[in-house]
Enzyme design. Sequence first.
Site, PDB file in Angstrom:
ATOM      1  N   HIS A   8       0.821  -1.216   0.000  1.00 60.06           N
ATOM      2  CA  HIS A   8       0.000   0.000   0.000  1.00 60.06           C
ATOM      3  C   HIS A   8       0.848   1.257   0.000  1.00 60.06           C
ATOM      4  O   HIS A   8       2.035   1.220   0.287  1.00 60.06           O
ATOM      5  CB  HIS A   8      -0.975   0.033   1.180  1.00 60.06           C
ATOM      6  CG  HIS A   8      -0.328   0.171   2.532  1.00 60.06           C
ATOM      7  ND1 HIS A   8      -0.047  -0.912   3.339  1.00 60.06           N
ATOM      8  CD2 HIS A   8       0.087   1.253   3.237  1.00 60.06           C
ATOM      9  CE1 HIS A   8       0.502  -0.495   4.468  1.00 60.06           C
ATOM     10  NE2 HIS A   8       0.607   0.818   4.439  1.00 60.06           N
ATOM     11  N   HIS A  87       3.882   7.530   3.001  1.00 59.63           N
ATOM     12  CA  HIS A  87       4.834   6.418   2.981  1.00 59.63           C
ATOM     13  C   HIS A  87       4.424   5.372   1.955  1.00 59.63           C
ATOM     14  O   HIS A  87       3.303   5.389   1.452  1.00 59.63           O
ATOM     15  CB  HIS A  87       4.970   5.776   4.368  1.00 59.63           C
ATOM     16  CG  HIS A  87       3.735   5.074   4.876  1.00 59.63           C
ATOM     17  ND1 HIS A  87       2.774   5.701   5.641  1.00 59.63           N
ATOM     18  CD2 HIS A  87       3.306   3.796   4.724  1.00 59.63           C
ATOM     19  CE1 HIS A  87       1.822   4.834   5.942  1.00 59.63           C
ATOM     20  NE2 HIS A  87       2.109   3.669   5.395  1.00 59.63           N
ATOM     21  N   GLU A 136       7.637   1.638   4.816  1.00 63.56           N
ATOM     22  CA  GLU A 136       7.101   0.678   5.776  1.00 63.56           C
ATOM     23  C   GLU A 136       7.365  -0.724   5.249  1.00 63.56           C
ATOM     24  O   GLU A 136       7.138  -0.999   4.069  1.00 63.56           O
ATOM     25  CB  GLU A 136       5.587   0.896   5.953  1.00 63.56           C
ATOM     26  CG  GLU A 136       4.927  -0.072   6.922  1.00 63.56           C
ATOM     27  CD  GLU A 136       3.418   0.162   7.043  1.00 63.56           C
ATOM     28  OE1 GLU A 136       2.884   1.061   6.359  1.00 63.56           O
ATOM     29  OE2 GLU A 136       2.774  -0.580   7.813  1.00 63.56           O
TER      30      GLU A 136
HETATM   31 CO    CO Z   1       1.014   1.951   6.194  1.00 64.95          CO
END
Ligand code: CO
Length: 144
Positions: A8, A87, A136
């Site tokens: 994502h 992110h 991440e």
């Molecule tokens: Co995230």
Amino acid sequence: MKLGRFNHIGVVTPSITDSIAHWRDVMGATSISEPFDLPAQGVKVCFVDTPVEGPTNGTQIELIEPLDEDSPIFGFLTKNPLGGQHHVCFEVPDIHAAKAEFEAMGKRVLGEPRIGAHGTLIFFVHPKDMGGMLTEIMETPKGH
Ligand code: CO
């Protein structure tokens, strides 16, 4: 480092409700999760699914709203009042192995692995060590 699926992109928003309407009405998203609080991280999040098409399976947009002014992302909204890209998140098969590998390469891992919004362990790597992208890393959910 074993690069896994692009899971994502995280997008900070001043209003998760307004952002859900945007992704539904402007972008045509048909699958959006109910927002839920992650108090330990000071945020409210939900996920917008993109459709599964061919060999690449549905990545997501994670909408993130601060729960209060103590939230780690509150400062991001101060600098970017409209919100915006925050992110990117990639999966790995083994979170602890990935952390050790990043650290061996001199990359700054921010804190210990902790449970993220998908219920699996995650950590972040400092954007200054990642070409300007807060990154991440999340362990692939079981069954995927
Ligand atoms: Co995230």
